[in-house]
Design a protein around this motif. Structure first.
Motif, PDB file in Angstrom:
ATOM      1  N   PHE A 147       0.821  -1.205   0.000  1.00 19.89           N
ATOM      2  CA  PHE A 147       0.000   0.000   0.000  1.00 19.89           C
ATOM      3  C   PHE A 147       0.858   1.259   0.000  1.00 19.89           C
ATOM      4  O   PHE A 147       0.600   2.208  -0.753  1.00 19.89           O
ATOM      5  N   THR A 206      -5.657   5.597  -4.475  1.00 17.23           N
ATOM      6  CA  THR A 206      -4.754   4.448  -4.507  1.00 17.23           C
ATOM      7  C   THR A 206      -5.526   3.149  -4.284  1.00 17.23           C
ATOM      8  O   THR A 206      -5.333   2.165  -5.002  1.00 17.23           O
ATOM      9  N   LEU A 207      -6.396   3.131  -3.288  1.00 16.75           N
ATOM     10  CA  LEU A 207      -7.184   1.929  -2.998  1.00 16.75           C
ATOM     11  C   LEU A 207      -8.065   1.532  -4.173  1.00 16.75           C
ATOM     12  O   LEU A 207      -8.229   0.345  -4.472  1.00 16.75           O
ATOM     13  N   LEU A 218      -1.672  -3.960  -1.012  1.00 18.51           N
ATOM     14  CA  LEU A 218      -2.864  -3.261  -1.461  1.00 18.51           C
ATOM     15  C   LEU A 218      -4.018  -4.235  -1.633  1.00 18.51           C
ATOM     16  O   LEU A 218      -5.166  -3.943  -1.245  1.00 18.51           O
TER      17      LEU A 218
END
Length: 280
Positions: free
Chosen positions: A125, A170-171, A247
């Motif tokens: 992540f 990002t997620l 992630l």
């Protein structure tokens, strides 16, 4: 001198707020007012009428130019009280969220260990967030400080929301172009219920080309709404302690589906897109 037009309203409203505030101090100065004024650094107390004027003025300015993230910030602060209360309560009822409310972490360049994040493996992540910042030329320091929320705890909640916004990109695997921003806004609207997010999700598609609008309607939109509705409260995650987590694993924990397709970042208006809140 501001041009006299509908979209020139907000600067005058802001000036009016400051003038009214100064006049109140001079005529009705009291220990209570002094205490109220110090809810948090930068706080500007406003009454319901002033908040309504600020909401209208900032909304019009943001509609004219969705890249005016300062106007979008004002809109969010003056219209989101009920949603912020609900989000605050969700955080309080979550062990990790309550820790965030107690410790009040901030996501700023000064609080990020970029050197460490650069050493993390691809797919983590932290490394993917750093890659997002680099590829889209964004910085967490661009998020405006809260001014018009008359509750210190709720002010932190909306500040946290702003600073988590890029982490959501990002997620969700979304860039900062218009299609990516609209997809994130659909997720945020379903997740937070904030009026500014609902407005952005509703009006943002008007700026998309026909092909991108079709992509949103048939693929990205349903995915974003579905993920936003069922995901764990995204404000209750202590992301600063999750950089080493993969992630994919974090998405599974939050019950967020991987994006149904890859949205390529575009170079046009990259700098502007970096600060966009898209009529949040």
């Amino acid at each position: 001198m501001y041009r006299i037009s509908t979209f020139g309203l907000l600067p005058n409203v802001l000036q009016c707020t400051v003038i009214c505030r100064a006049a109140f101090r001079q005529q009705h100065s009291s220990p209570l007012e002094s205490q109220y004024d110090r809810l948090y650094p930068g706080h500007i107390p406003t009454n319901p009428i002033q908040k309504a004027l600020l909401a209208v003025g900032s909304g019009l300015a943001a509609l004219q130019n969705p890249y005016r993230h300062d106007m979008v910030a004002v809109l969010g602060e003056t219209t989101g009280h009920l949603a912020l209360v609900r989000l605050r309560d969700q955080m309080k009822n979550d062990p990790e969220g309550s820790t965030i409310l107690r410790e009040r972490p901030r996501i700023r360049l000064s609080t990020l260990d970029l050197a460490h994040m650069a050493t993390l493996p691809d797919g983590s992540f932290g490394r993917e967030y750093l890659r997002f910042l680099e590829e889209n030329r964004v910085t967490p320091d661009s998020r405006a400080d809260v001014k018009f929320v008359d509750n210190e705890e709720l002010a932190y909640v909306i500040q946290r929301y702003r600073e988590v916004h890029d982490l959501l990109h990002t997620l969700l695997g979304m860039p900062t172009n218009m299609l990516g921003e609209v997809a994130v806004k659909w997720f945020e609207a379903a997740q937070t219920g904030l009026p500014m997010c609902v407005l952005g999700a509703t009006l943002g598609p008007l700026r998309l080309s026909s092909s991108r609008l079709q992509t949103l309607a048939t693929s990205l939109g349903p995915w974003a709404l579905r993920s936003g509705r069922r995901a764990r409260c995204v404000l209750s995650i202590f992301y600063e302690r999750r950089w080493d987590q993969s992630l994919e694993e974090l998405r599974e924990e939050l019950d967020i589906e991987p994006p149904p397709l890859v949205v390529q970042a575009t170079k046009e208006k990259a700098a502007a897109n970096a600060d966009t809140e898209l009529v949040l």
